[in-house]
Write a protein that holds these residues in place. Structure first.
Motif, PDB file in Angstrom:
ATOM      1  N   MET A 211     -19.927   9.026 -54.634  1.00 35.58           N
ATOM      2  CA  MET A 211     -20.270   7.676 -55.086  1.00 35.58           C
ATOM      3  C   MET A 211     -19.179   6.669 -54.731  1.00 35.58           C
ATOM      4  O   MET A 211     -19.463   5.571 -54.246  1.00 35.58           O
ATOM      5  CB  MET A 211     -20.521   7.687 -56.583  1.00 35.58           C
ATOM      6  CG  MET A 211     -21.776   8.442 -57.000  1.00 35.58           C
ATOM      7  SD  MET A 211     -23.272   7.466 -56.774  1.00 35.58           S
ATOM      8  CE  MET A 211     -23.182   6.413 -58.231  1.00 35.58           C
ATOM      9  N   ASN A 212     -17.917   7.013 -54.981  1.00 28.15           N
ATOM     10  CA  ASN A 212     -16.833   6.058 -54.738  1.00 28.15           C
ATOM     11  C   ASN A 212     -16.687   5.727 -53.266  1.00 28.15           C
ATOM     12  O   ASN A 212     -16.483   4.566 -52.892  1.00 28.15           O
ATOM     13  CB  ASN A 212     -15.515   6.602 -55.283  1.00 28.15           C
ATOM     14  CG  ASN A 212     -15.280   6.232 -56.726  1.00 28.15           C
ATOM     15  OD1 ASN A 212     -14.155   6.038 -57.159  1.00 28.15           O
ATOM     16  ND2 ASN A 212     -16.337   6.116 -57.514  1.00 28.15           N
ATOM     17  N   TYR A 213     -16.774   6.751 -52.409  1.00 22.89           N
ATOM     18  CA  TYR A 213     -16.561   6.534 -50.980  1.00 22.89           C
ATOM     19  C   TYR A 213     -17.863   6.485 -50.200  1.00 22.89           C
ATOM     20  O   TYR A 213     -17.855   6.325 -48.984  1.00 22.89           O
ATOM     21  CB  TYR A 213     -15.649   7.624 -50.417  1.00 22.89           C
ATOM     22  CG  TYR A 213     -14.281   7.621 -51.046  1.00 22.89           C
ATOM     23  CD1 TYR A 213     -13.315   6.709 -50.635  1.00 22.89           C
ATOM     24  CD2 TYR A 213     -13.962   8.484 -52.086  1.00 22.89           C
ATOM     25  CE1 TYR A 213     -12.061   6.684 -51.224  1.00 22.89           C
ATOM     26  CE2 TYR A 213     -12.709   8.464 -52.687  1.00 22.89           C
ATOM     27  CZ  TYR A 213     -11.760   7.562 -52.253  1.00 22.89           C
ATOM     28  OH  TYR A 213     -10.533   7.530 -52.861  1.00 22.89           O
ATOM     29  N   SER A 214     -18.977   6.625 -50.910  1.00 21.21           N
ATOM     30  CA  SER A 214     -20.311   6.601 -50.303  1.00 21.21           C
ATOM     31  C   SER A 214     -20.363   7.528 -49.093  1.00 21.21           C
ATOM     32  O   SER A 214     -20.839   7.159 -48.021  1.00 21.21           O
ATOM     33  CB  SER A 214     -20.693   5.170 -49.901  1.00 21.21           C
ATOM     34  OG  SER A 214     -22.082   4.973 -50.017  1.00 21.21           O
ATOM     35  N   ASN A 215     -19.880   8.759 -49.299  1.00 19.64           N
ATOM     36  CA  ASN A 215     -19.807   9.740 -48.225  1.00 19.64           C
ATOM     37  C   ASN A 215     -21.207  10.288 -47.942  1.00 19.64           C
ATOM     38  O   ASN A 215     -21.763  11.058 -48.727  1.00 19.64           O
ATOM     39  CB  ASN A 215     -18.853  10.870 -48.620  1.00 19.64           C
ATOM     40  CG  ASN A 215     -18.563  11.822 -47.483  1.00 19.64           C
ATOM     41  OD1 ASN A 215     -19.473  12.322 -46.831  1.00 19.64           O
ATOM     42  ND2 ASN A 215     -17.290  12.086 -47.252  1.00 19.64           N
ATOM     43  N   ASN A 216     -21.780   9.875 -46.816  1.00 15.31           N
ATOM     44  CA  ASN A 216     -23.160  10.243 -46.497  1.00 15.31           C
ATOM     45  C   ASN A 216     -23.323  11.725 -46.198  1.00 15.31           C
ATOM     46  O   ASN A 216     -24.357  12.323 -46.526  1.00 15.31           O
ATOM     47  CB  ASN A 216     -23.648   9.416 -45.305  1.00 15.31           C
ATOM     48  CG  ASN A 216     -23.748   7.943 -45.635  1.00 15.31           C
ATOM     49  OD1 ASN A 216     -24.227   7.563 -46.697  1.00 15.31           O
ATOM     50  ND2 ASN A 216     -23.277   7.097 -44.734  1.00 15.31           N
ATOM     51  N   TYR A 217     -22.331  12.325 -45.558  1.00 16.77           N
ATOM     52  CA  TYR A 217     -22.410  13.755 -45.270  1.00 16.77           C
ATOM     53  C   TYR A 217     -22.468  14.549 -46.569  1.00 16.77           C
ATOM     54  O   TYR A 217     -23.336  15.411 -46.762  1.00 16.77           O
ATOM     55  CB  TYR A 217     -21.218  14.195 -44.418  1.00 16.77           C
ATOM     56  CG  TYR A 217     -21.274  15.651 -44.013  1.00 16.77           C
ATOM     57  CD1 TYR A 217     -21.903  16.031 -42.836  1.00 16.77           C
ATOM     58  CD2 TYR A 217     -20.717  16.642 -44.814  1.00 16.77           C
ATOM     59  CE1 TYR A 217     -21.976  17.372 -42.461  1.00 16.77           C
ATOM     60  CE2 TYR A 217     -20.790  17.981 -44.458  1.00 16.77           C
ATOM     61  CZ  TYR A 217     -21.417  18.337 -43.285  1.00 16.77           C
ATOM     62  OH  TYR A 217     -21.491  19.670 -42.933  1.00 16.77           O
ATOM     63  N   MET A 218     -21.546  14.271 -47.479  1.00 15.08           N
ATOM     64  CA  MET A 218     -21.519  14.978 -48.755  1.00 15.08           C
ATOM     65  C   MET A 218     -22.815  14.757 -49.537  1.00 15.08           C
ATOM     66  O   MET A 218     -23.344  15.683 -50.160  1.00 15.08           O
ATOM     67  CB  MET A 218     -20.328  14.517 -49.589  1.00 15.08           C
ATOM     68  CG  MET A 218     -18.972  14.905 -49.043  1.00 15.08           C
ATOM     69  SD  MET A 218     -17.614  14.344 -50.132  1.00 15.08           S
ATOM     70  CE  MET A 218     -17.822  15.464 -51.536  1.00 15.08           C
ATOM     71  N   ALA A 219     -23.325  13.536 -49.495  1.00 16.72           N
ATOM     72  CA  ALA A 219     -24.524  13.208 -50.263  1.00 16.72           C
ATOM     73  C   ALA A 219     -25.720  14.021 -49.781  1.00 16.72           C
ATOM     74  O   ALA A 219     -26.459  14.611 -50.592  1.00 16.72           O
ATOM     75  CB  ALA A 219     -24.824  11.717 -50.165  1.00 16.72           C
ATOM     76  N   ASP A 220     -25.929  14.077 -48.482  1.00 19.62           N
ATOM     77  CA  ASP A 220     -27.097  14.788 -47.978  1.00 19.62           C
ATOM     78  C   ASP A 220     -26.949  16.299 -48.124  1.00 19.62           C
ATOM     79  O   ASP A 220     -27.936  17.009 -48.338  1.00 19.62           O
ATOM     80  CB  ASP A 220     -27.373  14.398 -46.528  1.00 19.62           C
ATOM     81  CG  ASP A 220     -28.099  13.060 -46.427  1.00 19.62           C
ATOM     82  OD1 ASP A 220     -28.860  12.714 -47.353  1.00 19.62           O
ATOM     83  OD2 ASP A 220     -27.906  12.346 -45.430  1.00 19.62           O
ATOM     84  N   VAL A 221     -25.732  16.819 -48.023  1.00 21.31           N
ATOM     85  CA  VAL A 221     -25.520  18.247 -48.276  1.00 21.31           C
ATOM     86  C   VAL A 221     -25.843  18.574 -49.729  1.00 21.31           C
ATOM     87  O   VAL A 221     -26.517  19.575 -50.029  1.00 21.31           O
ATOM     88  CB  VAL A 221     -24.082  18.662 -47.920  1.00 21.31           C
ATOM     89  CG1 VAL A 221     -23.767  20.066 -48.450  1.00 21.31           C
ATOM     90  CG2 VAL A 221     -23.872  18.623 -46.414  1.00 21.31           C
ATOM     91  N   LEU A 222     -25.384  17.731 -50.655  1.00 19.79           N
ATOM     92  CA  LEU A 222     -25.697  17.965 -52.069  1.00 19.79           C
ATOM     93  C   LEU A 222     -27.197  17.887 -52.307  1.00 19.79           C
ATOM     94  O   LEU A 222     -27.769  18.708 -53.038  1.00 19.79           O
ATOM     95  CB  LEU A 222     -24.972  16.944 -52.944  1.00 19.79           C
ATOM     96  CG  LEU A 222     -25.239  17.053 -54.452  1.00 19.79           C
ATOM     97  CD1 LEU A 222     -24.878  18.433 -54.984  1.00 19.79           C
ATOM     98  CD2 LEU A 222     -24.494  15.966 -55.221  1.00 19.79           C
ATOM     99  N   ALA A 223     -27.866  16.919 -51.696  1.00 16.67           N
ATOM    100  CA  ALA A 223     -29.315  16.783 -51.867  1.00 16.67           C
ATOM    101  C   ALA A 223     -30.045  18.023 -51.365  1.00 16.67           C
ATOM    102  O   ALA A 223     -31.021  18.478 -51.985  1.00 16.67           O
ATOM    103  CB  ALA A 223     -29.812  15.535 -51.144  1.00 16.67           C
ATOM    104  N   LEU A 224     -29.585  18.593 -50.262  1.00 19.59           N
ATOM    105  CA  LEU A 224     -30.223  19.795 -49.727  1.00 19.59           C
ATOM    106  C   LEU A 224     -30.082  20.975 -50.679  1.00 19.59           C
ATOM    107  O   LEU A 224     -30.920  21.885 -50.681  1.00 19.59           O
ATOM    108  CB  LEU A 224     -29.628  20.133 -48.361  1.00 19.59           C
ATOM    109  CG  LEU A 224     -30.074  19.207 -47.217  1.00 19.59           C
ATOM    110  CD1 LEU A 224     -29.100  19.278 -46.045  1.00 19.59           C
ATOM    111  CD2 LEU A 224     -31.485  19.548 -46.775  1.00 19.59           C
ATOM    112  N   ASN A 225     -29.044  20.976 -51.510  1.00 20.66           N
ATOM    113  CA  ASN A 225     -28.879  22.034 -52.512  1.00 20.66           C
ATOM    114  C   ASN A 225     -29.950  21.980 -53.599  1.00 20.66           C
ATOM    115  O   ASN A 225     -30.146  22.955 -54.323  1.00 20.66           O
ATOM    116  CB  ASN A 225     -27.492  21.941 -53.145  1.00 20.66           C
ATOM    117  CG  ASN A 225     -26.410  22.594 -52.308  1.00 20.66           C
ATOM    118  OD1 ASN A 225     -26.344  23.814 -52.179  1.00 20.66           O
ATOM    119  ND2 ASN A 225     -25.555  21.778 -51.720  1.00 20.66           N
TER     120      ASN A 225
END
Length: 492
Positions: free
Chosen positions: A324-338
């Motif tokens: 959220m703080n850095y709006s890291n798109n890679y991390m976000a989509d990996v978490l969503a895939l989980n």
């Protein structure tokens, strides 16, 4: 007269209290309070489509201001607030993702693992080189000195994930940024290569470039950086390109002889392959000789494989803080895939998991979420629906502290562009922003606020352009939004 006076005196306090309560309720429910989205609404004159809503929480609930609150707009990275809420509800704040090394082979008396060493990618969005070094250390502690087989990186949970956005599709061949690598459950360092650029000792010589995790580079480097005399300044340009032999880091520019070394990150073309190369190099540096070259597979580890080493991720609440703080798109989509329960997950399935969560909230309207990062303008929701989600999290006492902590305070947030507006806005608001420029402009913001009387409120603002609208600077959105919210906070 005495009896009448006595009766009036007894009744007067009740009349006064009743009048005050009625006046307070009227004030809270009155739409005439001088606070609204009038400044923000002026963007509509330039052709921008807006969905906005701000309201107070707890009884009596009060809508302070709104502009087309139920209209569906692109939320850009405000989507990550949905992701955070869904993940916390699914896993809990202290959940950790486990990455492990397993094998069906036995360790002989000489410490040789008689078989392949399998890296079982656990879908950790924040897996870093530090975690890989710990895996190597724990592998040695398990007694492994050499591996007769090879290193096999398994991305069976998800990966390779089909790209659905331009930046990730382009990253398959060439990229000039980080965090846009193809997604994998076995990715490390957010799918990015990291090289360190240091000056040579003599001006005119090429700079020294090594990998951030070791004395040599793990990928090929096209070094076009020249060392310049002291205080000449440092200017670096970098891109990762890919040919038939794999990835190349092409770095050009200059660096002063007295400059500190600089780390440069660029997305890899294959996240799992990057992990294989990085971990293989670490094993070799630790003296663990491999019998064959590393390879990547989408198949799960063999039945009966035993764990040799493992490392857990940071708790989910800390992962969300970075997302959220850095709006890291890679991390976000990996978490969503989980969030997808079946193997070989794709982004649309992750989006459907988010949609299922959102539509389960009473009062939430229609929603389309194609990804957890918000990179695609195909994501659609409304300001009112976002507020429904924010309010739902507010009422979950065990999850709300972890959730609200992922939003930024304008006064001290890591994103400097939000540090604007009146003092009351900067210190009484927690905000998540979202930005897209192509194929049309999106500026979105949502979060919580506290009024001067201590009441909690939620707000959501989605501003969307189209092909005919001018470029939308964040200042043109944040300044009117800050002024409007400041008046609402002061008025209550």
């Amino acid at each position: 007269m005495r009896i009448v006076t006595k009766t009036l005196l007894k009744r007067r306090p009740r009349l006064i209290v009743g009048s005050l309560v009625a006046a307070a309720l009227a004030l809270l429910s009155s739409p005439t309070v001088m606070a609204d989205f009038s400044r923000l609404a002026e963007l509509q004159d330039s052709g921008f489509a807006i969905s906005a809503e701000a309201r107070l929480l707890n009884a009596p609930e009060v809508t302070l201001a709104s502009i087309n609150p139920n209209a569906e707009r692109s939320p850009a990275s405000v989507t990550k607030a949905y992701l955070g809420a869904a993940a916390l509800n699914r896993f809990g704040p202290q959940h950790r993702f486990t990455t492990q090394l397993v094998s069906t082979g036995e360790i002989d008396a000489n410490g040789v693992l008689q078989g392949d060493l399998v890296f079982d990618g656990g879908g950790d969005p924040g897996l870093t080189s530090e975690n890989l070094w710990r895996l190597v250390q724990r592998l040695q502690q398990a007694g492994v000195r050499d591996v007769a087989g090879g290193l096999v990186v398994s991305q069976w949970r998800f990966g390779p994930v089909e790209c659905i956005t331009t930046d990730r599709c382009d990253a398959l061949s060439r990229v000039a940024n980080s965090y846009s690598a193809p997604l994998s459950s076995a990715g490390v360092n957010f799918g990015s290569w990291c090289v360190n650029v240091a000056p040579a000792s003599t001006p005119g010589e090429p700079a020294r470039i090594t990998h951030c995790d070791g004395p040599s580079s793990l990928t090929r480097v096209d070094n076009r950086v020249t060392t310049r005399p002291d205080n000449s300044g440092t200017k670096l340009n970098a891109e990762r390109i890919t040919d038939e032999r794999g990835d190349i880091m092409r770095i050009s520019g200059q660096i002063s002889t007295n400059a500190w070394p600089r780390d440069v990150y660029r997305a890899a073309s294959d996240s799992a392959a990057q992990t294989a190369q990085t971990l293989h190099a670490m094993l070799m540096r630790a003296g663990i000789v491999m019998g064959s070259e590393p390879r990547v597979t989408a198949e799960p580890p063999p039945q009966g494989a035993s764990r040799l080493a493992a490392v857990d991720s940071k708790p989910l609440q800390e992962i969300l803080l970075r997302i959220m703080n850095y709006s890291n798109n890679y991390m976000a989509d990996v978490l969503a895939l989980n969030l997808v329960e079946t193997p070989k997950a794709q982004l649309r399935q992750a989006g459907e998991a988010l949609e299922t969560y959102a539509t389960s909230l009473p009062g939430h309207g229609p929603v389309t979420l194609e990804s957890g990062s918000g990179l695609t303008t195909g994501n659609r929701t409304s300001a009112h629906s976002i507020n429904v989600m924010l309010e739902s999290m507010f009422h979950q006492a065990s999850l709300f502290p972890s959730f609200v902590a992922t939003f930024q305070s304008p006064a001290n947030g890591v994103m400097r562009f939000i540090r604007r507006g009146p003092d009351v806005f900067q210190t009484n608001v927690m905000i998540k922003t979202g930005t897209l420029n192509q194929p049309f402009a999106v500026r979105a913001a949502a979060g919580y606020f506290r009024t001067v009387s201590g009441r909690w409120g939620v707000f959501s603002v989605l501003v969307n352009g189209d092909s005919s609208t001018p470029y939308l600077n964040w200042t043109k959105v944040l300044e009117p939004l800050a002024q409007d919210l400041d008046e609402m906070i002061r008025a209550h």
